[in-house]
Structure formats: structure tokens, C-alpha cells
Design an enzyme around this catalytic site. Sequence first.
Site, PDB file in Angstrom:
ATOM      1  N   ARG A 177       0.857  -1.175   0.000  1.00  0.00           N
ATOM      2  CA  ARG A 177       0.000   0.000   0.000  1.00  0.00           C
ATOM      3  C   ARG A 177       0.895   1.226   0.000  1.00  0.00           C
ATOM      4  O   ARG A 177       1.731   1.382   0.892  1.00  0.00           O
ATOM      5  CB  ARG A 177      -0.838  -0.045   1.278  1.00  0.00           C
ATOM      6  CG  ARG A 177      -2.061   0.778   1.238  1.00  0.00           C
ATOM      7  CD  ARG A 177      -2.885   0.481   2.459  1.00  0.00           C
ATOM      8  NE  ARG A 177      -2.284   0.962   3.693  1.00  0.00           N
ATOM      9  CZ  ARG A 177      -2.974   1.313   4.758  1.00  0.00           C
ATOM     10  NH1 ARG A 177      -4.277   1.215   4.750  1.00  0.00           N
ATOM     11  NH2 ARG A 177      -2.371   1.730   5.839  1.00  0.00           N
ATOM     12  N   THR A 189      -0.672   7.652  -0.812  1.00  0.00           N
ATOM     13  CA  THR A 189      -2.003   7.621  -1.456  1.00  0.00           C
ATOM     14  C   THR A 189      -2.902   6.532  -0.870  1.00  0.00           C
ATOM     15  O   THR A 189      -4.112   6.546  -1.084  1.00  0.00           O
ATOM     16  CB  THR A 189      -1.858   7.316  -2.954  1.00  0.00           C
ATOM     17  OG1 THR A 189      -1.282   6.004  -3.093  1.00  0.00           O
ATOM     18  CG2 THR A 189      -0.956   8.323  -3.650  1.00  0.00           C
ATOM     19  N   ASP A 227       1.019  -2.412  12.312  1.00  0.00           N
ATOM     20  CA  ASP A 227       1.408  -2.822  10.960  1.00  0.00           C
ATOM     21  C   ASP A 227       1.688  -4.330  10.978  1.00  0.00           C
ATOM     22  O   ASP A 227       2.658  -4.792  11.590  1.00  0.00           O
ATOM     23  CB  ASP A 227       2.666  -2.041  10.535  1.00  0.00           C
ATOM     24  CG  ASP A 227       3.011  -2.318   9.081  1.00  0.00           C
ATOM     25  OD1 ASP A 227       3.019  -1.368   8.278  1.00  0.00           O
ATOM     26  OD2 ASP A 227       3.264  -3.491   8.733  1.00  0.00           O
ATOM     27  N   ASP A 259       5.155  -5.621   9.670  1.00  0.00           N
ATOM     28  CA  ASP A 259       6.249  -5.289  10.604  1.00  0.00           C
ATOM     29  C   ASP A 259       6.182  -6.150  11.857  1.00  0.00           C
ATOM     30  O   ASP A 259       7.210  -6.578  12.375  1.00  0.00           O
ATOM     31  CB  ASP A 259       6.188  -3.809  10.995  1.00  0.00           C
ATOM     32  CG  ASP A 259       6.680  -2.904   9.871  1.00  0.00           C
ATOM     33  OD1 ASP A 259       7.408  -3.403   8.990  1.00  0.00           O
ATOM     34  OD2 ASP A 259       6.323  -1.714   9.882  1.00  0.00           O
TER      35      ASP A 259
HETATM   36  C1  PRP Z   1      -0.915  -4.287   4.736  1.00  0.00           C
HETATM   37  C2  PRP Z   1      -1.798  -5.500   4.917  1.00  0.00           C
HETATM   38  C3  PRP Z   1      -2.687  -5.440   3.703  1.00  0.00           C
HETATM   39  C4  PRP Z   1      -2.850  -3.949   3.504  1.00  0.00           C
HETATM   40  C5  PRP Z   1      -4.208  -3.560   4.001  1.00  0.00           C
HETATM   41  O1  PRP Z   1       0.079  -4.522   3.814  1.00  0.00           O
HETATM   42  O2  PRP Z   1      -1.074  -6.697   5.026  1.00  0.00           O
HETATM   43  O3  PRP Z   1      -2.139  -6.060   2.563  1.00  0.00           O
HETATM   44  O4  PRP Z   1      -1.838  -3.308   4.278  1.00  0.00           O
HETATM   45  O5  PRP Z   1      -4.470  -2.233   3.705  1.00  0.00           O
HETATM   46  P1  PRP Z   1      -5.600  -1.795   2.681  1.00  0.00           P
HETATM   47  O6  PRP Z   1      -6.802  -2.610   2.973  1.00  0.00           O
HETATM   48  O7  PRP Z   1      -5.789  -0.341   2.983  1.00  0.00           O
HETATM   49  O8  PRP Z   1      -5.079  -2.015   1.285  1.00  0.00           O
HETATM   50  P2  PRP Z   1       1.257  -3.454   3.554  1.00  0.00           P
HETATM   51  O9  PRP Z   1       0.871  -2.488   2.488  1.00  0.00           O
HETATM   52  O10 PRP Z   1       1.682  -2.860   4.855  1.00  0.00           O
HETATM   53  O11 PRP Z   1       2.399  -4.340   2.926  1.00  0.00           O
HETATM   54  P3  PRP Z   1       3.316  -5.445   3.624  1.00  0.00           P
HETATM   55  O12 PRP Z   1       2.424  -6.594   4.025  1.00  0.00           O
HETATM   56  O13 PRP Z   1       4.249  -5.815   2.530  1.00  0.00           O
HETATM   57  O14 PRP Z   1       3.999  -4.822   4.802  1.00  0.00           O
HETATM   58  N1  URA Z   2      -2.064  -2.429   7.174  1.00  0.00           N
HETATM   59  C1  URA Z   2      -1.651  -2.884   8.372  1.00  0.00           C
HETATM   60  O1  URA Z   2      -0.677  -3.658   8.444  1.00  0.00           O
HETATM   61  N2  URA Z   2      -2.293  -2.475   9.471  1.00  0.00           N
HETATM   62  C2  URA Z   2      -3.340  -1.654   9.415  1.00  0.00           C
HETATM   63  O2  URA Z   2      -3.907  -1.316  10.469  1.00  0.00           O
HETATM   64  C3  URA Z   2      -3.768  -1.184   8.151  1.00  0.00           C
HETATM   65  C4  URA Z   2      -3.114  -1.601   7.037  1.00  0.00           C
END
Ligand code: PRP
Ligand code: URA
Length: 209
Positions: free
Chosen positions: A104, A108, A200, A203
Site C-alpha cells: 500500500r 495515497t 502494521d 512489521d
Molecule cells: C498491509 C496489509 C494489507 C494492507 C491492508 O500490507 O497486510 O495487505 O496493508 O491495507 P488496505 O486494505 O488499505 O489495502 P502493507 O501495504 O503494509 O504491505 P506489507 O504486508 O508488505 O507490509
Molecule cells: N495495514 C496494516 O498492516 N495495518 C493496518 O492497520 C492497516 C493496514
Amino acid sequence: MLKPVVLDHPLIQHKMTLLRDKNTGSKEVRELVAEIAMLMCYEATRDLPLVEVEIETPLAIAKSKVIAGRKLAFIPILRAGLGMEQGVLNLVPAAKVGHIGVYRDPETLKPVEYYCKLPVDIKNREVIVLDPMLATGGSAVDAINSIKAKGVTNIKFMCIVAAPEGLKALQSAHPDVQIYCAALDKGLNEHGYILPGLGDAGDRVFGTK
Ligand code: PRP
Ligand code: URA
């Protein structure tokens, strides 16, 4: 439009409390995410069709059931969905696994897809997409768009924490997709994080912050 299913079994709720706690470290977070995914998978596979077969026990011929027809594939959304992978494979070890990489954009909040590798026979399988977080819904909608573009028609989405905003977005983009979550939270903060949420997910699972 299919009504989302909140899987609030006491065992799941107990593990959710530990998972949400900011003092829970990544080793335990990884274990909890996998365990919750396994418990959720038990319910999400409840409607798998069965077919009767004949077998021979040590004592008699018996009719018994096996899973029929279309087989399962799990598709974790990278990265955080990887944390759920082993939990569901514990229950369905013969399932195939595809991966979709979506992150994400922090400014944006729009999804950016960077990887997609799915089993060759994916369109003949029932698919369960895995991602711990459904926040704005952008990542899930994007991943499911890509999976449908490969001809898949039978898709479920399993997340651990869902925000009402994400549920609404996913339901309106993909009304045919059954959504399962372990908790339905209050909403999003100004950075698109779920409140109270668990922070997150990537993380916390991988210890990157
Ligand atoms: C997180 C999570 C989802 C997304 C959810 O991923 O694991 O994929 O955010 O958010 P949304 O519903 O607003 O799209 P992230 O973008 O942090 O990527 P990562 O898992 O690689 O850390
Ligand atoms: N992605 C995450 O990992 N946590 C949140 O709360 C939202 C998006």
C-alpha cells in the site's frame, strides 16, 4: 452481496487479545497469526463438498467421505499474508499455494502490485485469499481482480482484522466473495491504520520495525 462472517470463537478471541498487545514480540505474533489462521480455516472450509467412497477398514467394508471436486488453493498477499500460510497448510497440506505481492503506497494508500505467481490450474480451484488486515480494502480488491483475471470464479477472503471501510469496499467490488474475519474493528485513523487494530501486520510478523 454475501454477509461477512465474524469468527469470534473464544479460542480466537483469546489469541486476538495476545496478538493486539503491543508488548507481544514477533516470534509470538508469528505463532498467533498462524494459529488464528488455522482456526479460521476450519470454519472457512466448512462448506467444502464431499463425495462418498468405499474403503476397507481392518474389519469391514465401509462407505466414507472425502473432499470432492474442485480442490483448494491458498493465496497469501505478501508480505503479511505469509504469516497465515503455515496455519492453513496445517489443516489442508495438499492445497496448492499462489502468492500475490501488493503493498500500500503510504501517501495515497493505493495498492501497488509487484508480484503474482499462481498455480497453473488455478481456475479449476476454490481459492482462499489470505491477508491479516482489511483496512481501506484496496489491496484485497486489487489482489482479487488479478485472481479473477486468471479465470477463478470461486473465491473467499480471510483476514484477521477488518475495518468497516474495507468490508464495504471489498463487498461492493466483489459481491460474490465470502469474507471471513476474526474481528471487526471501529474504523481507520488518518493514516489508514485500523483502530484499535494490531498495528502494521507485516512489521509485527517479520519484526521489521
Ligand atoms: C498491509 C496489509 C494489507 C494492507 C491492508 O500490507 O497486510 O495487505 O496493508 O491495507 P488496505 O486494505 O488499505 O489495502 P502493507 O501495504 O503494509 O504491505 P506489507 O504486508 O508488505 O507490509
Ligand atoms: N495495514 C496494516 O498492516 N495495518 C493496518 O492497520 C492497516 C493496514
